[in-house]
Write a protein that holds these residues in place. Structure first.
Motif, PDB file in Angstrom:
ATOM      1  N   LEU A  60      25.441  18.112 -21.377  1.00 40.71           N
ATOM      2  CA  LEU A  60      24.504  17.373 -20.537  1.00 40.71           C
ATOM      3  C   LEU A  60      23.550  16.599 -21.440  1.00 40.71           C
ATOM      4  CD1 LEU A  60      23.501  19.953 -17.770  1.00 40.71           C
ATOM      5  CD2 LEU A  60      24.725  17.804 -17.428  1.00 40.71           C
ATOM      6  N   VAL A  61      23.309  15.330 -21.095  1.00 42.27           N
ATOM      7  CA  VAL A  61      22.447  14.479 -21.918  1.00 42.27           C
ATOM      8  C   VAL A  61      21.435  13.745 -21.035  1.00 42.27           C
ATOM      9  CG1 VAL A  61      22.357  12.474 -23.462  1.00 42.27           C
ATOM     10  CG2 VAL A  61      24.181  14.166 -23.718  1.00 42.27           C
ATOM     11  N   ILE A  62      20.179  13.753 -21.471  1.00 38.59           N
ATOM     12  CA  ILE A  62      19.125  12.944 -20.840  1.00 38.59           C
ATOM     13  C   ILE A  62      18.868  11.747 -21.743  1.00 38.59           C
ATOM     14  CG2 ILE A  62      16.734  12.870 -20.038  1.00 38.59           C
ATOM     15  CD1 ILE A  62      16.882  15.902 -19.643  1.00 38.59           C
ATOM     16  N   HIS A  63      18.771  10.564 -21.140  1.00 36.79           N
ATOM     17  CA  HIS A  63      18.542   9.332 -21.891  1.00 36.79           C
ATOM     18  C   HIS A  63      17.088   8.870 -21.753  1.00 36.79           C
ATOM     19  CE1 HIS A  63      22.797   8.255 -22.915  1.00 36.79           C
ATOM     20  NE2 HIS A  63      23.003   9.168 -21.973  1.00 36.79           N
ATOM     21  N   SER A  64      16.719   7.942 -22.618  1.00 35.95           N
ATOM     22  CA  SER A  64      15.332   7.469 -22.658  1.00 35.95           C
ATOM     23  C   SER A  64      15.010   6.474 -21.550  1.00 35.95           C
ATOM     24  CB  SER A  64      15.032   6.828 -24.015  1.00 35.95           C
ATOM     25  OG  SER A  64      15.882   5.701 -24.231  1.00 35.95           O
ATOM     26  N   GLU A  65      16.031   5.829 -20.994  1.00 39.35           N
ATOM     27  CA  GLU A  65      15.815   4.782 -19.992  1.00 39.35           C
ATOM     28  C   GLU A  65      16.607   5.062 -18.720  1.00 39.35           C
ATOM     29  OE1 GLU A  65      13.566   2.572 -20.665  1.00 39.35           O
ATOM     30  OE2 GLU A  65      13.365   3.097 -22.785  1.00 39.35           O
ATOM     31  N   GLU A  66      16.387   4.236 -17.739  1.00 36.70           N
ATOM     32  CA  GLU A  66      17.072   4.341 -16.451  1.00 36.70           C
ATOM     33  C   GLU A  66      18.501   3.824 -16.546  1.00 36.70           C
ATOM     34  OE1 GLU A  66      16.467   2.556 -11.904  1.00 36.70           O
ATOM     35  OE2 GLU A  66      15.004   2.149 -13.486  1.00 36.70           O
ATOM     36  N   ASP A  67      19.409   4.506 -15.936  1.00 38.49           N
ATOM     37  CA  ASP A  67      20.789   4.047 -15.820  1.00 38.49           C
ATOM     38  C   ASP A  67      20.844   3.005 -14.706  1.00 38.49           C
ATOM     39  OD1 ASP A  67      23.525   3.702 -15.368  1.00 38.49           O
ATOM     40  OD2 ASP A  67      23.984   5.839 -15.479  1.00 38.49           O
ATOM     41  N   ASP A  68      21.392   1.799 -15.034  1.00 37.54           N
ATOM     42  CA  ASP A  68      21.463   0.758 -13.996  1.00 37.54           C
ATOM     43  C   ASP A  68      22.709   0.886 -13.129  1.00 37.54           C
ATOM     44  OD1 ASP A  68      23.597  -0.264 -15.468  1.00 37.54           O
ATOM     45  OD2 ASP A  68      22.467  -1.954 -16.289  1.00 37.54           O
ATOM     46  N   TYR A  69      23.531   1.902 -13.376  1.00 32.90           N
ATOM     47  CA  TYR A  69      24.711   2.227 -12.580  1.00 32.90           C
ATOM     48  C   TYR A  69      25.806   1.157 -12.636  1.00 32.90           C
ATOM     49  CZ  TYR A  69      21.788   5.831 -10.331  1.00 32.90           C
ATOM     50  OH  TYR A  69      20.967   6.914 -10.079  1.00 32.90           O
ATOM     51  N   ASN A  70      25.753   0.267 -13.626  1.00 29.59           N
ATOM     52  CA  ASN A  70      26.748  -0.800 -13.651  1.00 29.59           C
ATOM     53  C   ASN A  70      27.148  -1.246 -15.057  1.00 29.59           C
ATOM     54  OD1 ASN A  70      28.383  -2.767 -12.166  1.00 29.59           O
ATOM     55  ND2 ASN A  70      26.991  -4.305 -13.013  1.00 29.59           N
ATOM     56  N   SER A  71      26.183  -1.353 -15.972  1.00 29.85           N
ATOM     57  CA  SER A  71      26.472  -1.862 -17.313  1.00 29.85           C
ATOM     58  C   SER A  71      27.408  -0.929 -18.068  1.00 29.85           C
ATOM     59  CB  SER A  71      25.179  -2.042 -18.109  1.00 29.85           C
ATOM     60  OG  SER A  71      24.337  -2.986 -17.490  1.00 29.85           O
ATOM     61  N   GLN A  72      28.252  -1.527 -18.908  1.00 29.83           N
ATOM     62  CA  GLN A  72      29.212  -0.760 -19.702  1.00 29.83           C
ATOM     63  C   GLN A  72      28.702  -0.600 -21.137  1.00 29.83           C
ATOM     64  OE1 GLN A  72      31.792   0.509 -17.885  1.00 29.83           O
ATOM     65  NE2 GLN A  72      30.731  -0.591 -16.243  1.00 29.83           N
ATOM     66  N   PRO A  73      28.934   0.551 -21.756  1.00 28.51           N
ATOM     67  CA  PRO A  73      29.728   1.686 -21.227  1.00 28.51           C
ATOM     68  C   PRO A  73      28.880   2.807 -20.662  1.00 28.51           C
ATOM     69  CG  PRO A  73      29.461   1.940 -23.576  1.00 28.51           C
ATOM     70  CD  PRO A  73      28.718   0.684 -23.203  1.00 28.51           C
ATOM     71  N   SER A  74      27.517   2.645 -20.687  1.00 27.70           N
ATOM     72  CA  SER A  74      26.671   3.791 -20.298  1.00 27.70           C
ATOM     73  C   SER A  74      25.453   3.414 -19.468  1.00 27.70           C
ATOM     74  CB  SER A  74      26.217   4.541 -21.559  1.00 27.70           C
ATOM     75  OG  SER A  74      25.520   3.665 -22.428  1.00 27.70           O
ATOM     76  N   GLY A  75      25.505   2.266 -18.809  1.00 29.56           N
ATOM     77  CA  GLY A  75      24.430   1.917 -17.888  1.00 29.56           C
ATOM     78  C   GLY A  75      23.152   1.445 -18.540  1.00 29.56           C
ATOM     79  N   ASP A  76      23.226   1.047 -19.828  1.00 23.85           N
ATOM     80  CA  ASP A  76      22.051   0.553 -20.543  1.00 23.85           C
ATOM     81  C   ASP A  76      20.908   1.567 -20.463  1.00 23.85           C
ATOM     82  OD1 ASP A  76      20.748  -1.293 -22.136  1.00 23.85           O
ATOM     83  OD2 ASP A  76      19.925  -2.412 -20.449  1.00 23.85           O
ATOM     84  N   ALA A  77      21.252   2.845 -20.641  1.00 16.15           N
ATOM     85  CA  ALA A  77      20.286   3.928 -20.441  1.00 16.15           C
ATOM     86  C   ALA A  77      19.510   4.300 -21.710  1.00 16.15           C
ATOM     87  CB  ALA A  77      21.000   5.159 -19.899  1.00 16.15           C
ATOM     88  N   GLY A  78      19.735   3.598 -22.804  1.00 17.28           N
ATOM     89  CA  GLY A  78      18.922   3.831 -23.993  1.00 17.28           C
ATOM     90  C   GLY A  78      19.354   5.036 -24.813  1.00 17.28           C
ATOM     91  N   ASP A  79      18.408   5.493 -25.649  1.00 14.90           N
ATOM     92  CA  ASP A  79      18.692   6.587 -26.578  1.00 14.90           C
ATOM     93  C   ASP A  79      18.903   7.912 -25.846  1.00 14.90           C
ATOM     94  OD1 ASP A  79      18.363   4.808 -28.690  1.00 14.90           O
ATOM     95  OD2 ASP A  79      16.220   5.262 -28.904  1.00 14.90           O
ATOM     96  N   ARG A  80      19.504   8.829 -26.567  1.00 15.69           N
ATOM     97  CA  ARG A  80      19.709  10.175 -26.053  1.00 15.69           C
ATOM     98  C   ARG A  80      18.534  11.044 -26.529  1.00 15.69           C
ATOM     99  NH1 ARG A  80      26.264  10.594 -27.341  1.00 15.69           N
ATOM    100  NH2 ARG A  80      26.708   8.496 -26.554  1.00 15.69           N
ATOM    101  N   ILE A  81      17.751  11.533 -25.590  1.00 17.25           N
ATOM    102  CA  ILE A  81      16.529  12.249 -25.972  1.00 17.25           C
ATOM    103  C   ILE A  81      16.616  13.758 -25.781  1.00 17.25           C
ATOM    104  CG2 ILE A  81      15.087  10.218 -25.561  1.00 17.25           C
ATOM    105  CD1 ILE A  81      14.228  11.501 -22.906  1.00 17.25           C
ATOM    106  N   ALA A  82      17.633  14.227 -25.086  1.00 20.14           N
ATOM    107  CA  ALA A  82      17.817  15.679 -24.917  1.00 20.14           C
ATOM    108  C   ALA A  82      19.285  15.961 -24.668  1.00 20.14           C
ATOM    109  CB  ALA A  82      16.973  16.219 -23.785  1.00 20.14           C
ATOM    110  N   CYS A  83      19.738  17.122 -25.142  1.00 12.71           N
ATOM    111  CA  CYS A  83      21.168  17.429 -25.036  1.00 12.71           C
ATOM    112  C   CYS A  83      21.358  18.936 -24.957  1.00 12.71           C
ATOM    113  CB  CYS A  83      21.878  16.862 -26.270  1.00 12.71           C
ATOM    114  SG  CYS A  83      23.675  17.120 -26.310  1.00 12.71           S
ATOM    115  N   GLY A  84      22.362  19.362 -24.184  1.00  9.61           N
ATOM    116  CA  GLY A  84      22.693  20.783 -24.082  1.00  9.61           C
ATOM    117  C   GLY A  84      24.177  20.970 -23.833  1.00  9.61           C
ATOM    118  N   VAL A  85      24.798  21.876 -24.557  1.00  7.95           N
ATOM    119  CA  VAL A  85      26.228  22.138 -24.415  1.00  7.95           C
ATOM    120  C   VAL A  85      26.487  22.989 -23.174  1.00  7.95           C
ATOM    121  CG1 VAL A  85      28.252  23.199 -25.487  1.00  7.95           C
ATOM    122  CG2 VAL A  85      26.593  21.957 -26.896  1.00  7.95           C
TER     123      VAL A  85
END
Length: 204
Positions: free
Chosen positions: A176-201
């Motif tokens: 699971l990953v939380i990004h720094s920005e909002e996912d626009d639900y359309n841009s490729q490949p990850s919704g222009d959601a910015g950096d990865r700020i938190a992660c958990g296996v």
């Protein structure tokens, strides 16, 4: 003569009753054995099914770029998919992208080790893309001004069943990953959601 007839009648009656009792005991014993065998087979089937089915509840700890735990996620198998309850603190406020990634690795500081979004169906990214979404695409989350988050989202395309289609328990694992920005639900490949700020296996 009548006395002997009476005695013979008593012997025959006793023999008949004894035979009936023995037959009933044998039928009862056979019935008990059949029931025991059925219960044993049922138990074996249930145990086998339990091994193949999902975990009842999966807890995931998410860390930030400094390796500090900032959130926990609880995953459960629901009617519409996997329900994810996220609770956290000490996060930057605002709307954030939230995804399941394809590698069960969360190496600081950038979490690039988690790979791209979990995408077993080879779809495009985004709920608003005509050829999307990825199985790992999740709804955005909202972090409050005080840095806390409490959200519930559902991943409709995945399962916690270890042998199920689109299971999170792949050979590579998932995260699971939380990004720094909002996912626009359309841009490729990850919704222009910015950096990865938190992660958990997942499943670790």
């Amino acid at each position: 003569m009548n006395r002997w007839r009476g005695f013979l009648f008593i012997l025959l009656a006793a023999f008949f009753l004894s035979a009936c009792a023995t037959g009933n005991e044998e039928e009862q014993e056979t019935g008990n054995q059949d029931q025991t065998a059925t219960e044993s087979e049922s138990g074996d089937e249930e145990a086998h099914e339990a091994n193949d089915t999902s975990e009842e509840e999966v807890l995931v700890s998410l860390v930030n770029s400094e390796g500090e735990m900032v959130a926990t996620a609880t995953l459960t198998e629901g009617e519409a998919g996997v329900d994810i309850r996220l609770e956290g603190e000490n996060l930057p406020s605002g709307t954030k992208g939230f995804h399941i990634h394809e590698e069960g690795k969360c190496e600081t500081p950038d979490f690039e080790s988690a790979g791209g979004h979990y995408n077993p169906t080879n779809a495009e990214h985004g709920f608003e893309h005509p050829d999307g979404p990825h199985a790992g695409d999740l709804s955005n989350i909202e972090v409050a001004e005080d840095g806390t988050v409490e959200e519930e989202v559902t991943a409709e395309m995945i399962t916690l069943e270890k042998n199920g289609e689109n299971t999170v328990y792949t050979d590579e694992g998932t995260a699971l990953v939380i990004h720094s920005e909002e996912d626009d639900y359309n841009s490729q490949p990850s919704g222009d959601a910015g950096d990865r700020i938190a992660c958990g296996v997942i499943g670790e």
